[in-house]
Design a protein around this motif. Structure first.
Motif, PDB file in Angstrom:
ATOM      1  N   ASN A 138       0.819  -1.219   0.000  1.00  0.00           N
ATOM      2  CA  ASN A 138       0.000   0.000   0.000  1.00  0.00           C
ATOM      3  C   ASN A 138       0.848   1.264   0.000  1.00  0.00           C
ATOM      4  OD1 ASN A 138       0.991  -0.082   2.617  1.00  0.00           O
ATOM      5  ND2 ASN A 138      -0.931   0.537   3.587  1.00  0.00           N
ATOM      6  N   PHE A 139       2.146   1.150  -0.343  1.00  0.00           N
ATOM      7  CA  PHE A 139       3.050   2.307  -0.295  1.00  0.00           C
ATOM      8  C   PHE A 139       2.730   3.261  -1.446  1.00  0.00           C
ATOM      9  CE2 PHE A 139       6.935   4.744  -0.600  1.00  0.00           C
ATOM     10  CZ  PHE A 139       7.336   4.875   0.722  1.00  0.00           C
ATOM     11  N   PRO A 140       2.502   4.525  -1.153  1.00  0.00           N
ATOM     12  CA  PRO A 140       2.141   5.482  -2.219  1.00  0.00           C
ATOM     13  C   PRO A 140       3.224   5.580  -3.295  1.00  0.00           C
ATOM     14  CG  PRO A 140       1.716   6.427  -0.049  1.00  0.00           C
ATOM     15  CD  PRO A 140       2.470   5.148   0.178  1.00  0.00           C
ATOM     16  N   GLY A 141       2.802   5.516  -4.538  1.00  0.00           N
ATOM     17  CA  GLY A 141       3.714   5.661  -5.662  1.00  0.00           C
ATOM     18  C   GLY A 141       4.411   4.389  -6.081  1.00  0.00           C
ATOM     19  N   ALA A 142       4.234   3.325  -5.305  1.00  0.00           N
ATOM     20  CA  ALA A 142       4.885   2.046  -5.634  1.00  0.00           C
ATOM     21  C   ALA A 142       3.944   1.171  -6.445  1.00  0.00           C
ATOM     22  CB  ALA A 142       5.299   1.322  -4.357  1.00  0.00           C
ATOM     23  N   ASN A 143       4.522   0.217  -7.140  1.00  0.00           N
ATOM     24  CA  ASN A 143       3.742  -0.779  -7.873  1.00  0.00           C
ATOM     25  C   ASN A 143       3.244  -1.795  -6.855  1.00  0.00           C
ATOM     26  OD1 ASN A 143       2.630  -2.666  -9.574  1.00  0.00           O
ATOM     27  ND2 ASN A 143       4.540  -3.187 -10.626  1.00  0.00           N
TER      28      ASN A 143
ATOM     29  N   GLN B 273      -2.636  -1.656  -5.349  1.00  0.00           N
ATOM     30  CA  GLN B 273      -3.593  -0.905  -6.166  1.00  0.00           C
ATOM     31  C   GLN B 273      -3.526  -1.329  -7.633  1.00  0.00           C
ATOM     32  OE1 GLN B 273      -0.804   0.339  -5.020  1.00  0.00           O
ATOM     33  NE2 GLN B 273       0.210   1.612  -6.532  1.00  0.00           N
ATOM     34  N   ASN B 274      -2.455  -2.004  -8.015  1.00  0.00           N
ATOM     35  CA  ASN B 274      -2.296  -2.490  -9.389  1.00  0.00           C
ATOM     36  C   ASN B 274      -2.706  -3.954  -9.544  1.00  0.00           C
ATOM     37  OD1 ASN B 274      -1.218  -0.016 -10.332  1.00  0.00           O
ATOM     38  ND2 ASN B 274       0.770  -0.555  -9.461  1.00  0.00           N
TER      39      ASN B 274
ATOM     40  N   THR C   7      -8.065  -9.058 -10.702  1.00  0.00           N
ATOM     41  CA  THR C   7      -8.451 -10.469 -10.585  1.00  0.00           C
ATOM     42  C   THR C   7      -7.544 -11.330 -11.444  1.00  0.00           C
ATOM     43  OG1 THR C   7     -10.748  -9.880 -10.141  1.00  0.00           O
ATOM     44  CG2 THR C   7     -10.330 -12.121 -10.927  1.00  0.00           C
ATOM     45  N   ALA C   8      -7.231 -10.838 -12.636  1.00  0.00           N
ATOM     46  CA  ALA C   8      -6.432 -11.622 -13.575  1.00  0.00           C
ATOM     47  C   ALA C   8      -5.028 -11.887 -13.064  1.00  0.00           C
ATOM     48  CB  ALA C   8      -6.370 -10.902 -14.924  1.00  0.00           C
ATOM     49  N   ASN C   9      -4.422 -10.935 -12.321  1.00  0.00           N
ATOM     50  CA  ASN C   9      -3.043 -11.156 -11.878  1.00  0.00           C
ATOM     51  C   ASN C   9      -2.938 -11.566 -10.416  1.00  0.00           C
ATOM     52  OD1 ASN C   9      -3.206  -8.785 -10.337  1.00  0.00           O
ATOM     53  ND2 ASN C   9      -2.015  -7.556 -11.777  1.00  0.00           N
ATOM     54  N   SER C  10      -4.079 -11.929  -9.799  1.00  0.00           N
ATOM     55  CA  SER C  10      -4.007 -12.347  -8.399  1.00  0.00           C
ATOM     56  C   SER C  10      -4.718 -13.671  -8.109  1.00  0.00           C
ATOM     57  CB  SER C  10      -4.618 -11.267  -7.496  1.00  0.00           C
ATOM     58  OG  SER C  10      -6.006 -11.122  -7.737  1.00  0.00           O
ATOM     59  N   ARG C  11      -5.702 -14.035  -8.911  1.00  0.00           N
ATOM     60  CA  ARG C  11      -6.467 -15.243  -8.585  1.00  0.00           C
ATOM     61  C   ARG C  11      -5.565 -16.471  -8.678  1.00  0.00           C
ATOM     62  NH1 ARG C  11     -10.416 -15.982 -13.907  1.00  0.00           N
ATOM     63  NH2 ARG C  11      -8.761 -16.474 -15.376  1.00  0.00           N
ATOM     64  N   GLN C  12      -5.799 -17.386  -7.783  1.00  0.00           N
ATOM     65  CA  GLN C  12      -4.960 -18.568  -7.661  1.00  0.00           C
ATOM     66  C   GLN C  12      -5.617 -19.782  -8.317  1.00  0.00           C
ATOM     67  OE1 GLN C  12      -1.636 -18.503  -5.947  1.00  0.00           O
ATOM     68  NE2 GLN C  12      -2.224 -16.506  -6.777  1.00  0.00           N
TER      69      GLN C  12
ATOM     70  N   HIS D  32       2.537  -9.837  -6.683  1.00  0.00           N
ATOM     71  CA  HIS D  32       1.853  -9.819  -7.977  1.00  0.00           C
ATOM     72  C   HIS D  32       2.767  -9.561  -9.172  1.00  0.00           C
ATOM     73  CE1 HIS D  32       1.875  -5.365  -7.695  1.00  0.00           C
ATOM     74  NE2 HIS D  32       1.618  -5.375  -8.992  1.00  0.00           N
ATOM     75  N   VAL D  33       4.015  -9.126  -8.924  1.00  0.00           N
ATOM     76  CA  VAL D  33       4.910  -8.770 -10.026  1.00  0.00           C
ATOM     77  C   VAL D  33       5.718  -9.989 -10.469  1.00  0.00           C
ATOM     78  CG1 VAL D  33       6.863  -7.326 -10.729  1.00  0.00           C
ATOM     79  CG2 VAL D  33       5.054  -6.374  -9.273  1.00  0.00           C
ATOM     80  N   ALA D  34       5.740 -10.235 -11.768  1.00  0.00           N
ATOM     81  CA  ALA D  34       6.490 -11.369 -12.321  1.00  0.00           C
ATOM     82  C   ALA D  34       7.987 -11.100 -12.243  1.00  0.00           C
ATOM     83  CB  ALA D  34       6.089 -11.609 -13.774  1.00  0.00           C
TER      84      ALA D  34
END
Length: 525
Positions: free
Chosen positions: A54-59, A62-63, A66-71, A444-446
Motif C-alpha cells: 500500500n506504499f504510495p507511488g509504488a507498484n 492498487q495495481n 483479478t487476472a493477476n491475483s487469482r490462484q 503480484h509482479v512477475a
C-alpha cells in the motif's frame, strides 16, 4: 559565504541548500567515490506486497486485478476459494488464536492479515511459517503468472496475506518515505534463506561433490523433465483445497548435486554438532545436512585483494560460538524458539574454506554483532565500521514468519539505522536494507526471466543515505546481486562470475541486465 564553513558543512545539510562540502558551485554533485562506507542489513522472509503493497507511488496492491491475483488449483482450474490455512494462521500459544477452521472459504484474492474486521492479527503477532524452498518457489511463480502460490504451499491461503502498515505502525516504512524505496527488487535466487544468503555474498550456488555416494545421497530432489517441477507422490492430494502437496523427494540438493535448500555450515557454529571424538570446531561431516567447505570466489575475496576493509556482523554470533564450544547450542539455536534464536545457515561466509576456524581471514572478518546487535552498534557509535559491513540480525529480530513477528525486527533495524545516522561515518555512508527472500508470501509482479537459479519473487529494499534520493520510489530492476554490483562498482572490483552469468541470461531471455542501485542515489554519474 566563508569557504571553511562550506567545507565543514555536513553533506546532508549541504545538499539541502544546494552545496556539497568542498564541492564547488551549486550545480556540483558528489560522485560514487564520495561513498566511504556501505552497510547491508539483511532481514527475513517478506514479499514486497506483504509489507509495502500500500506504499504510495509504488507498484503495489492498487495495481492488482483479478487476472493477476487469482490462484489456480493444481490441475490449472481456478480455485473457488483459497485453501484454509493449514494448521491455523497463528501458532499455539499466540493470542488471538486463529484456527484452521476459522480460515476456511476465504475469497480467492489477497487479504489483509491485520484487518480489524478480519483476523485482526497485527504485525506484533507471529503467524505460522510457510514453504520457502527452491523448486516450490518456481512452481508457485508458474512462469511469471504468480498464480500457483496457494497450490504449491503447505500454508494454504496464508500465502495471499499481507499487512497494511504506515509510518506510524512500521518504522522502516517511515524511512522508506524519507529516502528511497525500490519497488522492482527481486530475491537473487529461488527458494529460501540458505541459498539467498549465498547469492548475497558470492552470486553462486553451493556444490556438494559426489553427493550421490555421500551421506547426503538421500537428499537429491526428484524433479520432472522440465527441471523445475518436483515429482508428486501418487498419493498426493489432487486439489489444494484438500491437503498439502506431497512430493517424492523435495531434498536439499538438485539431481546434479547443487545445494539449494537448507544445509548446515561445515564449521561451528553449525546446526550440526561435531562428530563424536572429532574436532570441536567442525560439524559432523557424516551428517547428511552438513555441506562440505566451499571454494567459490566471494565478495570478501575481492575486497581483500583490493585492500578494502570489510566484515560480516552476525547477531548473537559470539554467543553461538560459545554455545557450540560448551555444547549448549540447542538453547542459542532456538530449539524452543527462545531468544535470540540464532540460525547458522544465515551466516554464509561460515561455509567457505578460506574462512575456516583458525584462519586470520575468519578472525578479521567474521565478527560478533552481539546480542540485540550490541557489538555492531558499538562499532557504529565509535565510527569504526569497515568500508563494507554486513549485518545479520539474530533470529528473533529478523521478521521471519513462524518464529518471530514483523514489529520486533522492524523496530530493531530502525534503531540500528538511528545509530548509523548519528555515527561519525554517516556523512559518507550508504545503507541498504532488504530481505533475503519472500518467505513464501505471494507478490503480484512477475520476476524477470534469468538463469537456472533466479531471480525469484519481489522483495522490499530501502536505501538510506545522505546521498539517497529523498521521498523516491525507484522502479529500476534490481535483485540481491545488485548489492554486489554496487560494492563492485564503488570499489572498482573484478566482476564475480555469477553476476556476468545472470546478466547474460536476462538479456538472452529478452530482458535487461540488473541495476547496481546507483539510480537510488543523487550523485554525479
Amino acid at each position: 559565504m566563508n569557504i571553511k564553513l562550506i567545507c565543514a558543512t555536513p553533506i546532508a545539510i549541504a545538499a539541502a541548500i544546494g552545496l556539497y562540502a568542498c564541492g564547488g558551485n551549486s550545480n556540483s554533485k558528489p560522485t560514487l567515490s564520495s561513498v566511504k562506507n556501505v552497510v547491508v542489513i539483511y532481514a527475513e522472509n517478506r514479499s514486497f506486497d506483504n509489507l509495502y503493497g500500500n506504499f504510495p507511488g509504488a507498484n503495489g496492491l492498487q495495481n492488482v486485478t483479478t487476472a493477476n491475483s487469482r490462484q489456480l488449483d493444481r490441475d490449472g482450474s481456478v480455485l473457488a476459494t483459497l485453501p484454509p490455512v493449514w494448521g491455523g494462521l497463528t501458532q499455539a500459544g499466540v493470542t488471538p488464536v486463529i484456527t484452521q477452521a476459522m480460515t476456511a472459504n476465504l475469497p480467492n484474492a489477497p487479504f489483509a492479515i491485520d484487518d480489524p474486521n478480519g483476523f485482526n492479527t497485527g504485525m506484533n503477532l507471529t503467524t505460522r511459517d510457510l514453504y520457502h524452498r527452491f523448486y516450490e518457489n518456481q512452481m508457485q511463480i508458474h512462469g511469471g503468472k504468480n498464480d500457483m502460490f496457494a497450490a504449491w504451499a503447505d500454508s494454504g491461503g496464508l500465502v495471499m496475506g499481507h499487512y497494511t502498515p504506515n509510518a506510524d505502525k512500521l518504522p522502516l516504512y517511515k524511512l522508506a518515505q524519507q529516502f528511497t524505496l525500490a519497488d522492482n527488487f527481486f530475491m537473487g535466487a529461488f527458494g529460501g534463506s540458505f541459498l539467498n544468503h549465498q547469492w548475497l555474498v558470492c552470486a553462486c550456488t553451493p556444490f556438494y561433490p559426489n553427493a550421490n555416494t555421500s551421506p547426503a545421497s538421500t537428499s537429491l530432489s526428484s524433479v520432472d523433465a522440465d527441471g523445475v517441477t518436483l515429482t508428486l507422490k501418487s498419493t498426493s492430494a489432487a486439489s489444494a483445497l484438500t491437503d498439502v502437496p506431497t512430493f517424492v523427494n523435495s531434498g536439499t540438493l538438485t539431481p546434479d548435486f547443487y545445494a539449494v535448500n537448507t544445509m548446515q555450515p561445515p564449521y561451528q557454529p553449525s546446526g550440526n554438532k561435531a562428530a563424536s571424538g572429532g574436532d570441536a570446531n567442525l560439524a559432523d561431516p557424516t551428517n547428511k545436512t552438513t555441506l562440505p567447505p566451499q571454494t567459490n570466489q566471494h565478495i570478501g575475496d575481492l575486497l581483500n585483494s583490493a585492500g578494502v576493509t570489510w566484515a560480516w556482523y552476525g547477531g548473537a554470533w559470539g554467543d553461538a560460538v560459545s554455545a557450540a564450544q560448551n555444547n549448549t547450542a540447542n538453547v542459542i539455536y532456538g530449539a524452543n524458539l527462545t531468544s535470540p534464536n540464532f540460525q547458522p545457515h544465515h551466516q554464509p561466509f561460515n561455509y567457505f574454506a578460506d574462512l575456516a576456524p583458525g584462519t586470520d581471514n575468519r578472525t578479521k572478518h567474521l565478527l560478533d554483532g552481539g546480542l540485540n546487535g550490541s557489538e555492531f552498534i558499538k562499532a557504529i557509535d565509535a565510527g569504526t565500521l569497515p568500508q563494507v559491513a554486513f549485518y545479520k540480525p539474530q533470529g528473533n529480530l529478523n521478521e521471519h514468519a513462524g518464529y518471530t513477528d514483523v514489529s520486533q525486527g522492524d523496530q530493531h533495524i530502525a534503531d540500528v539505522i538511528s545509530h548509523l545516522q548519528k555515527s561519525p561515518q554517516w556523512n559518507n555512508m550508504v545503507v541498504i536494507v532488504t530481505y533475503d527472500e519472500n518467505g513464501g508470501f505471494w507478490d503480484h509482479v512477475a520476476p524477470p526471466k534469468g538463469d537456472r537459479w533466479g531471480p525469484g519473487t519481489r522483495i522490499p529494499a530501502i536505501v538510506v543515505s545522505p546521498y539517497a534520493k529523498k521521498g523516491f520510489v525507484d522502479h529500476t530492476q534490481y535483485d540481491t546481486t545488485s548489492i554486489l554490483r554496487f560494492i563492485t562498482h564503488r570499489f572498482n572490483l573484478p566482476t564475480l562470475a555469477g553476476l556476468t552469468a545472470r546478466d547474460n541470461a536476462l538479456v538472452a531471455n529478452g530482458g535487461q541486465a540488473m541495476g547496481d542501485l546507483t539510480n537510488a542515489l543523487d550523485i554525479k554519474k
